[in-house]
Design a protein around this motif. Structure first.
Motif, PDB file in Angstrom:
ATOM      1  N   ASP A   7      32.848  39.070  42.811  1.00  7.88           N
ATOM      2  CA  ASP A   7      33.728  38.011  43.282  1.00  7.88           C
ATOM      3  C   ASP A   7      35.148  38.142  42.751  1.00  7.88           C
ATOM      4  OD1 ASP A   7      32.411  36.627  45.126  1.00  7.88           O
ATOM      5  OD2 ASP A   7      31.794  34.948  43.864  1.00  7.88           O
ATOM      6  N   THR A   8      35.264  38.719  41.552  1.00 10.36           N
ATOM      7  CA  THR A   8      36.587  38.742  40.929  1.00 10.36           C
ATOM      8  C   THR A   8      37.150  40.147  40.711  1.00 10.36           C
ATOM      9  OG1 THR A   8      35.420  38.607  38.836  1.00 10.36           O
ATOM     10  CG2 THR A   8      36.337  36.552  39.699  1.00 10.36           C
ATOM     11  N   LYS A  34      40.011  35.167  44.407  1.00  8.73           N
ATOM     12  CA  LYS A  34      38.574  35.113  44.154  1.00  8.73           C
ATOM     13  C   LYS A  34      37.794  35.021  45.450  1.00  8.73           C
ATOM     14  CE  LYS A  34      37.960  32.850  39.709  1.00  8.73           C
ATOM     15  NZ  LYS A  34      37.571  31.565  39.125  1.00  8.73           N
TER      16      LYS A  34
END
Ligand SMILES: [Zn+2]
Length: 290
Positions: A7-8, A34
């Protein structure tokens, strides 16, 4: 290139290839946004680019086409909300971005205060930067001072912001129109080349993203299985009287109101164009159905 997402973070094998165990964490690059890219997907053709301010990474993703339902964006179209029961005609223009045959409209984002202020700041910065260039001129070469570099960076950032605001506006407008599920959409075939010849007009056409509007309507309609009709280039959508069909040949761009010399019909020029386009779409679709 092998590529992995969380996700990051992102891991690009070619860029960071440290295989040592304690260096594992170094291989991951932090993303600025994000959750923009789905993890656990098949990625194709990754591309990395730098626009002078930010680094961008784009990938193709294989997926079944049902990621998110389109949202209704009430603040874009006045009166938006309820689904359409029929098709719509859309007249594109400079004064407003789009006039829709159901009496809603999408405003021209370039007329809002935020954009006008940004453009003013940009003009001032541009003058500043070019003045500094002149001041630091030494023969044929320039000496770039840190102030000059700073100014150029700010200029770039403003340009990106303007582009983002405009692109976002078109996305919201097209999503709102498609989200109301009209049975078809009819657009005029813009004579953009003709418009571009007019110097004054060409800047406004570019700012307004008219091409982009049409492109988005076409692909989003395709996703939503809505038919799109593009009117013939010579179809006189704003010159035809919606009541009696009379074609007023001498109508100029400055005539905002249409007054029919044949039947006395008085109507807003752009709204009539949208109504005509709707009728055009109906006729075309019934022709191809039979
Ligand atoms: Zn008439």
């Amino acid at each position: 290139m092998k590529i992995q997402f969380t996700d990051t973070h992102v891991k690009l094998e070619n860029i960071a290839g440290s295989k040592k165990k304690n260096r594992q964490r170094l291989n991951w690059i932090k993303l600025a946004e994000k959750g923009r890219i789905p993890t656990q997907a098949k990625y194709t053709s990754p591309r990395i680019s730098f626009d002078g301010e930010n680094w961008w990474l784009s990938v193709g993703i294989k997926t079944s086409r049902k990621l998110k339902p389109m949202r209704e964006l009430k603040f874009v179209c006045k009166q938006a909300g309820h689904p359409y029961t029929e098709g719509v005609g859309i007249d594109l223009g400079i004064k407003d971005l789009a006039i829709i045959s159901d009496t809603t409209k999408v405003r021209n984002i370039n007329k809002t205060r935020t954009v006008r202020k940004l453009k003013k700041t940009r003009r001032r910065l541009q003058r500043q930067v070019s003045r500094k260039y002149q001041m630091n001129k030494k023969g044929d070469s320039y000496c770039k001072t840190s102030n000059l570099i700073k100014g150029e960076k700010r200029l770039l950032r403003i340009n990106h912001r303007l582009a983002n605001i405009r692109a976002n506006h078109v996305h919201q407008a097209t999503a709102a129109i498609i989200g109301r599920k009209p049975s078809f959409i009819c657009l005029e075939n813009l004579n953009v080349q003709g418009m571009m010849k007019n110097k004054h007009l060409s800047e406004k056409v570019q700012e307004q993203n008219l091409y982009e509007f049409r492109r988005q309507i076409e692909y989003k309609a395709h996703w939503a299985k809505i038919a799109v009709v593009i009117a013939d280039r010579w179809y006189p959508s704003s010159k035809t009287c919606i009541e009696c069909g009379y074609v007023k040949k001498d109508l100029t761009l400055s005539d905002r109101t249409y007054v029919c010399p044949h039947c006395g019909n008085v109507i807003d020029r752009d709204f009539q164009a949208a109504l005509n386009l709707k009728r055009y779409g109906e006729t075309e679709l019934s022709k191809s159905a039979s």
